[in-house]
Motif scaffolding. Sequence first.
Motif, mmCIF file in Angstrom:
data_model
loop_
_atom_site.group_PDB
_atom_site.id
_atom_site.type_symbol
_atom_site.label_atom_id
_atom_site.label_comp_id
_atom_site.label_asym_id
_atom_site.label_seq_id
_atom_site.Cartn_x
_atom_site.Cartn_y
_atom_site.Cartn_z
ATOM 1 N N ASP A 116 0.877 -1.255 -0.105
ATOM 2 C CA ASP A 116 -0.068 0.006 -0.062
ATOM 3 C C ASP A 116 0.708 1.327 0.076
ATOM 4 O O ASP A 116 0.624 2.229 -0.846
ATOM 5 N N ALA A 117 1.978 0.934 0.716
ATOM 6 C CA ALA A 117 2.871 2.553 0.630
ATOM 7 C C ALA A 117 3.633 2.682 -0.642
ATOM 8 O O ALA A 117 3.644 3.651 -0.990
ATOM 9 N N ALA A 118 4.108 1.361 -1.223
ATOM 10 C CA ALA A 118 4.506 1.598 -2.587
ATOM 11 C C ALA A 118 3.447 2.298 -3.615
ATOM 12 O O ALA A 118 4.029 3.152 -4.318
ATOM 13 N N ARG A 119 2.305 1.893 -3.532
ATOM 14 C CA ARG A 119 1.164 2.632 -4.426
ATOM 15 C C ARG A 119 1.269 3.966 -4.215
ATOM 16 O O ARG A 119 1.097 4.954 -5.015
ATOM 17 N N LEU A 120 1.359 4.439 -2.925
ATOM 18 C CA LEU A 120 1.175 5.877 -2.461
ATOM 19 C C LEU A 120 2.371 6.659 -3.123
ATOM 20 O O LEU A 120 2.201 7.923 -3.460
ATOM 21 N N TYR A 121 3.472 6.047 -2.882
ATOM 22 C CA TYR A 121 4.684 6.615 -3.372
ATOM 23 C C TYR A 121 4.380 6.983 -4.930
ATOM 24 O O TYR A 121 4.833 7.976 -5.520
ATOM 25 N N ARG A 122 3.941 6.331 -5.833
ATOM 26 C CA ARG A 122 3.931 6.322 -7.198
ATOM 27 C C ARG A 122 2.944 7.475 -7.315
ATOM 28 O O ARG A 122 3.041 8.302 -8.039
ATOM 29 N N LEU A 123 1.763 7.315 -6.446
ATOM 30 C CA LEU A 123 0.889 8.532 -6.766
ATOM 31 C C LEU A 123 1.310 9.702 -6.244
ATOM 32 O O LEU A 123 0.905 10.860 -7.130
ATOM 33 N N VAL A 124 2.001 9.930 -5.407
ATOM 34 C CA VAL A 124 2.785 11.185 -4.871
ATOM 35 C C VAL A 124 3.424 11.834 -5.971
ATOM 36 O O VAL A 124 3.646 12.896 -6.341
ATOM 37 N N ARG A 133 2.309 17.433 2.032
ATOM 38 C CA ARG A 133 2.851 16.430 2.904
ATOM 39 C C ARG A 133 1.788 15.251 3.096
ATOM 40 O O ARG A 133 0.708 15.709 3.018
ATOM 41 N N VAL A 134 2.410 14.194 2.940
ATOM 42 C CA VAL A 134 1.527 12.934 2.794
ATOM 43 C C VAL A 134 1.681 11.947 3.909
ATOM 44 O O VAL A 134 2.772 11.551 4.223
ATOM 45 N N HIS A 135 0.600 11.354 4.492
ATOM 46 C CA HIS A 135 0.491 10.303 5.347
ATOM 47 C C HIS A 135 0.396 8.833 4.693
ATOM 48 O O HIS A 135 -0.760 8.545 4.606
ATOM 49 N N ALA A 136 1.260 7.805 4.872
ATOM 50 C CA ALA A 136 1.109 6.575 4.196
ATOM 51 C C ALA A 136 0.791 5.656 5.462
ATOM 52 O O ALA A 136 1.571 4.919 6.018
ATOM 53 N N VAL A 137 -0.728 5.942 6.051
ATOM 54 C CA VAL A 137 -0.820 5.452 7.027
ATOM 55 C C VAL A 137 -2.249 4.323 6.906
ATOM 56 O O VAL A 137 -3.178 5.268 6.469
ATOM 57 N N GLY A 138 -2.259 3.104 7.076
ATOM 58 C CA GLY A 138 -3.203 2.403 6.992
ATOM 59 C C GLY A 138 -4.012 2.043 8.469
ATOM 60 O O GLY A 138 -5.153 2.545 8.508
ATOM 61 N N PHE A 193 -5.672 11.958 -2.962
ATOM 62 C CA PHE A 193 -5.167 10.960 -4.163
ATOM 63 C C PHE A 193 -5.895 9.945 -4.378
ATOM 64 O O PHE A 193 -5.567 8.986 -4.926
ATOM 65 N N GLY A 194 -7.093 9.478 -3.658
ATOM 66 C CA GLY A 194 -7.755 8.576 -3.949
ATOM 67 C C GLY A 194 -7.276 7.197 -3.685
ATOM 68 O O GLY A 194 -7.493 6.254 -4.231
ATOM 69 N N TRP A 195 -6.414 7.443 -2.464
ATOM 70 C CA TRP A 195 -5.839 6.079 -2.147
ATOM 71 C C TRP A 195 -6.384 5.407 -0.609
ATOM 72 O O TRP A 195 -6.664 6.037 0.033
ATOM 73 N N GLU A 196 -6.876 4.200 -0.939
ATOM 74 C CA GLU A 196 -7.163 3.428 0.223
ATOM 75 C C GLU A 196 -6.400 2.179 0.325
ATOM 76 O O GLU A 196 -6.248 1.518 -0.877
#
Length: 213
Positions: A116-124, A133-138, A193-196
């Motif tokens: 999930d973190a890797a996918r957010l890195y790409r989106l950012v 500033r982005v929080h990669a927190v599930g 970012f529409g990240w879930e």
Amino acid sequence: TDRRAVEALCEALTGSGKPLLVTSGTPGPEAEQAATEQTAPPTGSLAAGRFLTEELAMSFVDLGVRVSVIRLPRSVHGEADKHGFVPHMIAVAREKGFSAYVDGGGKRWCAVHQLDAARLYRLVVEQAPAGARVHAVGDGAIPARELAEVIGRHLDVPVKSIPATEAIDHFGFLGAILSMDHAVSSAATRERFGWEPAQPGLLADLAKGHYFA
């Protein structure tokens, strides 16, 4: 060393408008409210070094670098996690013969799955504007007692409370971290970012057993 490396990258990109994504850590809560993406970095904390680097990187936004910061939680978990805080807790529980939590076990823990973190890195990298500033927190607020209970169940050892005064003796360097509350929100990141997160949370990942193999 980290700060000098980030400064060198920022200086090389000055005026280019190109992206630079810097990894930092999540700050702790404010007045028991979960920390958000807008929470100011606590430069007087145990993690002061990474937050000073975060602020240095952000100072290059006005110099034409599309800097964004992704803050990782205490645990970035998954099958590749061999040296993080959770493996350390498991090793201590094996050594001591019981799984411990500090005081009443109500201190909160945050985590994200590696994928999930890797996918957010790409989106950012693709989408974030300068200064984001982005929080990669599930998992934003796992009670420490629940984490200790899962570890104890898999190792078949008792689960016990220890006072905060004994935390460093018991856990080593991690004792100071486990004695602090650390609840974090990623609501703004998810909306922006529409990240879930789609992978198992930390407790579910532990239940799969690979951390104990």
